[in-house]
Design an enzyme around this catalytic site. Structure first.
Site, PDB file in Angstrom:
ATOM      1  N   ASP A  91       0.865  -1.178   0.000  1.00 12.98           N
ATOM      2  CA  ASP A  91       0.000   0.000   0.000  1.00 12.98           C
ATOM      3  C   ASP A  91       0.903   1.230   0.000  1.00 12.98           C
ATOM      4  O   ASP A  91       1.196   1.825   1.032  1.00 12.98           O
ATOM      5  CB  ASP A  91      -0.909  -0.014   1.227  1.00 12.98           C
ATOM      6  CG  ASP A  91      -1.991   1.050   1.153  1.00 12.98           C
ATOM      7  OD1 ASP A  91      -2.043   1.765   0.135  1.00 12.98           O
ATOM      8  OD2 ASP A  91      -2.776   1.170   2.111  1.00 12.98           O
ATOM      9  N   ALA A  92       1.354   1.587  -1.203  1.00 17.76           N
ATOM     10  CA  ALA A  92       2.380   2.626  -1.354  1.00 17.76           C
ATOM     11  C   ALA A  92       1.860   3.881  -2.042  1.00 17.76           C
ATOM     12  O   ALA A  92       2.430   4.954  -1.896  1.00 17.76           O
ATOM     13  CB  ALA A  92       3.561   2.065  -2.152  1.00 17.76           C
ATOM     14  N   LYS A  93       0.791   3.739  -2.841  1.00 22.63           N
ATOM     15  CA  LYS A  93       0.162   4.862  -3.551  1.00 22.63           C
ATOM     16  C   LYS A  93       1.190   5.668  -4.339  1.00 22.63           C
ATOM     17  O   LYS A  93       1.188   6.899  -4.316  1.00 22.63           O
ATOM     18  CB  LYS A  93      -0.617   5.743  -2.578  1.00 22.63           C
ATOM     19  CG  LYS A  93      -1.727   4.981  -1.840  1.00 22.63           C
ATOM     20  CD  LYS A  93      -2.481   5.881  -0.871  1.00 22.63           C
ATOM     21  CE  LYS A  93      -3.571   5.105  -0.151  1.00 22.63           C
ATOM     22  NZ  LYS A  93      -3.045   4.094   0.793  1.00 22.63           N
ATOM     23  N   ARG A  94       2.052   4.957  -5.057  1.00 19.36           N
ATOM     24  CA  ARG A  94       3.041   5.626  -5.880  1.00 19.36           C
ATOM     25  C   ARG A  94       2.402   6.136  -7.176  1.00 19.36           C
ATOM     26  O   ARG A  94       1.274   5.792  -7.502  1.00 19.36           O
ATOM     27  CB  ARG A  94       4.194   4.668  -6.197  1.00 19.36           C
ATOM     28  CG  ARG A  94       4.971   4.183  -4.971  1.00 19.36           C
ATOM     29  CD  ARG A  94       5.585   5.346  -4.194  1.00 19.36           C
ATOM     30  NE  ARG A  94       6.625   4.895  -3.276  1.00 19.36           N
ATOM     31  CZ  ARG A  94       6.510   4.841  -1.947  1.00 19.36           C
ATOM     32  NH1 ARG A  94       5.393   5.208  -1.377  1.00 19.36           N
ATOM     33  NH2 ARG A  94       7.522   4.433  -1.200  1.00 19.36           N
ATOM     34  N   THR A 118      -0.319  -0.372  -4.810  1.00 24.07           N
ATOM     35  CA  THR A 118      -1.317   0.653  -5.091  1.00 24.07           C
ATOM     36  C   THR A 118      -0.646   1.830  -5.782  1.00 24.07           C
ATOM     37  O   THR A 118       0.459   2.238  -5.424  1.00 24.07           O
ATOM     38  CB  THR A 118      -2.026   1.127  -3.810  1.00 24.07           C
ATOM     39  OG1 THR A 118      -1.059   1.608  -2.868  1.00 24.07           O
ATOM     40  CG2 THR A 118      -2.821  -0.009  -3.175  1.00 24.07           C
TER      41      THR A 118
END
Length: 272
Positions: A91-94, A118
Site C-alpha cells: 500500500d504505497a500509492k506511488r 497501489t
C-alpha cells in the site's frame, strides 16, 4: 500470483479478507518494545494468528519508511515471513513520471517480492504502465476512496456527465486488463459499485474501510461481488488492534475469524 491462483485461495479458504499491517510503534502492545525489532515481532504474531483466515496482507508502506532504514528492514522481514500462498499488497500509492515509476516498480516487485502495489493514476498512463511490465504482478489503481478529501476531485462531473472517478476507471482499464489491474474503492462508497461494475465487471476490487471506518461488508458484497468473487476486503485497525495486552494476537485471531466466518456464509450462499 495470477488471477486463477488468487481465486483458488478465495475458494479454498472461504475468505476474501485482507489484513492491513498498518503497524504503528505508538499503538502496539507495550511489552513488545522490549524486542530488538518490536514492529516485526508484532507483525509476526499477527500473521501467525490470522494467516488461516485471510487471503492477503497489506503493509502500509508509510508506517515502515517513516522509520528509515530500520523500517525497510522490518518490512522486508515481514514480507519474507508471510506464507507464499498469500497475496501481498504494497500500500504505497506511488505514481510519478515513467522512469521514476519504473524504479518504484523495481523496488516493490524485484527487490521486495510484493504481488501488487497501489498506484495513483493522476499523472496518466506513463506513470502506471511500468508497473504492468511484470508477469503475475498487479497494479491497484486508486479510483474512489473513503477519505473526506475524496470529494474535492473524485466526484466532480466531467463534460459528458461522468464523475472523475468513472473517467479514471474507463480510461485506465485499457492500460492493462483484469489479469493485472485492480481498483481501490472505499467500502463507505459501496452503492457506487453499481456504476463501477458497469465499467469493469470482471476486475478485482480492493475494498478498504469496513469495520472501524464504518463500511458495510454486506453492502460491498451486494453491489460489488462478481462471478470470481472480485473482492479483496481489507480490515486493518479492527483486527491488528483488537487487543493491546499480552493476548493481542489471540484477539486479532478472533476478529479475523469473525469476518472470515461471515465471508464464508456469503460465499456458500452464492455457491462459490
Amino acid at each position: 500470483m495470477n488471477k486463477q491462483e488468487l481465486v483458488f485461495q478465495i475458494r479454498n479458504k472461504k475468505s476474501f479478507l485482507c489484513v492491513g499491517l498498518d503497524s504503528d510503534i505508538t499503538k502496539i502492545p507495550k511489552h513488545l518494545l522490549e524486542y530488538e525489532d518490536p514492529i516485526f515481532e508484532f507483525n509476526k504474531q499477527i500473521i501467525e494468528a490470522t494467516k488461516g483466515f485471510c487471503i492477503a496482507y497489506k503493509p502500509n508502506i508509510a508506517f515502515y519508511e517513516s522509520m528509515g532504514s530500520v523500517g525497510w528492514d522490518t518490512l522486508k522481514k515481514t514480507i519474507d515471513f508471510i506464507p507464499k500462498d498469500i497475496f501481498i499488497i504494497a500500500d504505497a500509492k506511488r505514481g510519478d513520471i515513467g522512469n521514476t515509476s519504473r524504479m518504484y516498480a523495481d523496488t516493490f516487485f524485484k527487490n521486495m517480492s510484493f504481488d501488487s502495489v497501489t498506484v495513483n493514476p493522476y499523472m496518466g498512463s506513463d506513470s502506471v504502465t511500468p508497473f504492468l511490465e511484470f508477469k503475475d504482478k498487479w497494479v491497484i489503481v486508486l479510483a474512489l476512496t473513503s477519505n473526506k478529501g475524496a470529494l474535492d476531485f473524485q466526484n466532480l462531473l466531467t463534460s459528458d456527465s461522468n464523475h472523475i472517478f468513472e473517467k479514471v476507471i474507463e480510461i485506465s482499464k485499457n492500460w492493462g486488463d483484469d489479469n493485472n489491474m485492480m481498483y481501490v474503492v472505499g467500502a463507505t462508497k459501496a452503492k457506487k459499485l453499481i456504476e463501477i461494475r458497469k465499467i469493469i465487471p470482471n476486475h478485482f476490487l480492493l475494498i478498504p474501510g469496513i469495520g472501524a471506518q464504518g463500511g458495510s461488508l454486506q453492502d460491498v458484497v451486494k453491489y460489488g461481488m462478481n462471478s470470481d468473487c472480485g473482492l479483496i476486503v481489507n480490515s486493518s485497525r479492527g483486527i491488528i488492534y483488537a487487543g493491546n495486552q499480552l493476548d493481542f494476537a489471540e484477539k486479532a485471531k478472533e476478529a479475523a475469524q469473525k469476518i472470515q466466518h461471515e465471508m464464508a456464509l456469503i460465499l456458500n450462499e452464492r455457491s462459490f
